[in-house]
Scaffold this motif. Sequence first.
Motif, mmCIF file in Angstrom:
data_model
loop_
_atom_site.group_PDB
_atom_site.id
_atom_site.type_symbol
_atom_site.label_atom_id
_atom_site.label_comp_id
_atom_site.label_asym_id
_atom_site.label_seq_id
_atom_site.Cartn_x
_atom_site.Cartn_y
_atom_site.Cartn_z
ATOM 1 N N GLU A 23 0.827 -1.204 0.000
ATOM 2 C CA GLU A 23 0.000 0.000 0.000
ATOM 3 C C GLU A 23 0.865 1.260 0.000
ATOM 4 O OE1 GLU A 23 -2.937 -0.100 3.097
ATOM 5 O OE2 GLU A 23 -3.545 -2.127 2.540
ATOM 6 N N PHE A 24 1.963 1.228 0.744
ATOM 7 C CA PHE A 24 2.850 2.384 0.810
ATOM 8 C C PHE A 24 3.509 2.644 -0.543
ATOM 9 C CE2 PHE A 24 6.927 4.458 2.022
ATOM 10 C CZ PHE A 24 6.388 5.599 2.589
ATOM 11 N N ILE A 25 3.922 1.586 -1.209
ATOM 12 C CA ILE A 25 4.525 1.743 -2.542
ATOM 13 C C ILE A 25 3.512 2.341 -3.514
ATOM 14 C CG2 ILE A 25 5.422 0.476 -4.536
ATOM 15 C CD1 ILE A 25 6.796 -1.395 -2.463
ATOM 16 N N GLN A 29 3.899 5.985 -5.376
ATOM 17 C CA GLN A 29 3.859 6.078 -6.836
ATOM 18 C C GLN A 29 2.771 7.017 -7.325
ATOM 19 O OE1 GLN A 29 3.551 1.927 -7.866
ATOM 20 N NE2 GLN A 29 5.768 1.726 -8.075
ATOM 21 N N ASN A 30 1.739 7.198 -6.528
ATOM 22 C CA ASN A 30 0.631 8.057 -6.937
ATOM 23 C C ASN A 30 0.748 9.497 -6.446
ATOM 24 O OD1 ASN A 30 -0.937 6.175 -8.489
ATOM 25 N ND2 ASN A 30 -1.414 5.149 -6.567
ATOM 26 N N LEU A 31 1.786 9.803 -5.687
ATOM 27 C CA LEU A 31 1.972 11.186 -5.240
ATOM 28 C C LEU A 31 2.371 12.063 -6.419
ATOM 29 C CD1 LEU A 31 4.019 10.820 -1.924
ATOM 30 C CD2 LEU A 31 1.646 11.568 -2.150
ATOM 31 N N ARG A 36 4.702 15.690 -3.169
ATOM 32 C CA ARG A 36 6.040 15.351 -2.655
ATOM 33 C C ARG A 36 6.734 16.597 -2.117
ATOM 34 N NH1 ARG A 36 8.397 10.257 -5.289
ATOM 35 N NH2 ARG A 36 6.565 9.336 -6.237
ATOM 36 N N THR A 37 6.604 17.684 -2.846
ATOM 37 C CA THR A 37 7.200 18.944 -2.404
ATOM 38 C C THR A 37 6.599 19.391 -1.084
ATOM 39 O OG1 THR A 37 7.649 19.600 -4.682
ATOM 40 C CG2 THR A 37 7.581 21.364 -3.042
ATOM 41 N N GLU A 38 5.282 19.264 -0.955
ATOM 42 C CA GLU A 38 4.624 19.648 0.290
ATOM 43 C C GLU A 38 5.092 18.779 1.459
ATOM 44 O OE1 GLU A 38 0.490 19.388 -0.753
ATOM 45 O OE2 GLU A 38 0.553 21.253 -1.903
#
Length: 73
Positions: A23-25, A29-31, A36-38
């Motif tokens: 689930e974490f992967i 991958q969907n971020l 990601r910057t936030e």
Amino acid sequence: MTGYDDFIERLEAALEHEDGREEFIDYLQNLTRQERTELLDEAEQRDPEGSASLEPRKANSPEPRGILEGEGD
């Protein structure tokens, strides 16, 4: 709950359970680039010294050598 808190909860679940890892992967991958910057921005606000290692390296910066990169060879 902030995006960073959600990230930490998912990371902790990934470290504890195999299902959490998958689930974490998927989550990572969907971020989007903005998300990601936030996350990095919030990490910087919470721990300015600790998040310095999360910043992208400049092209001319030497890469540090660590245990996984052959340190001690």
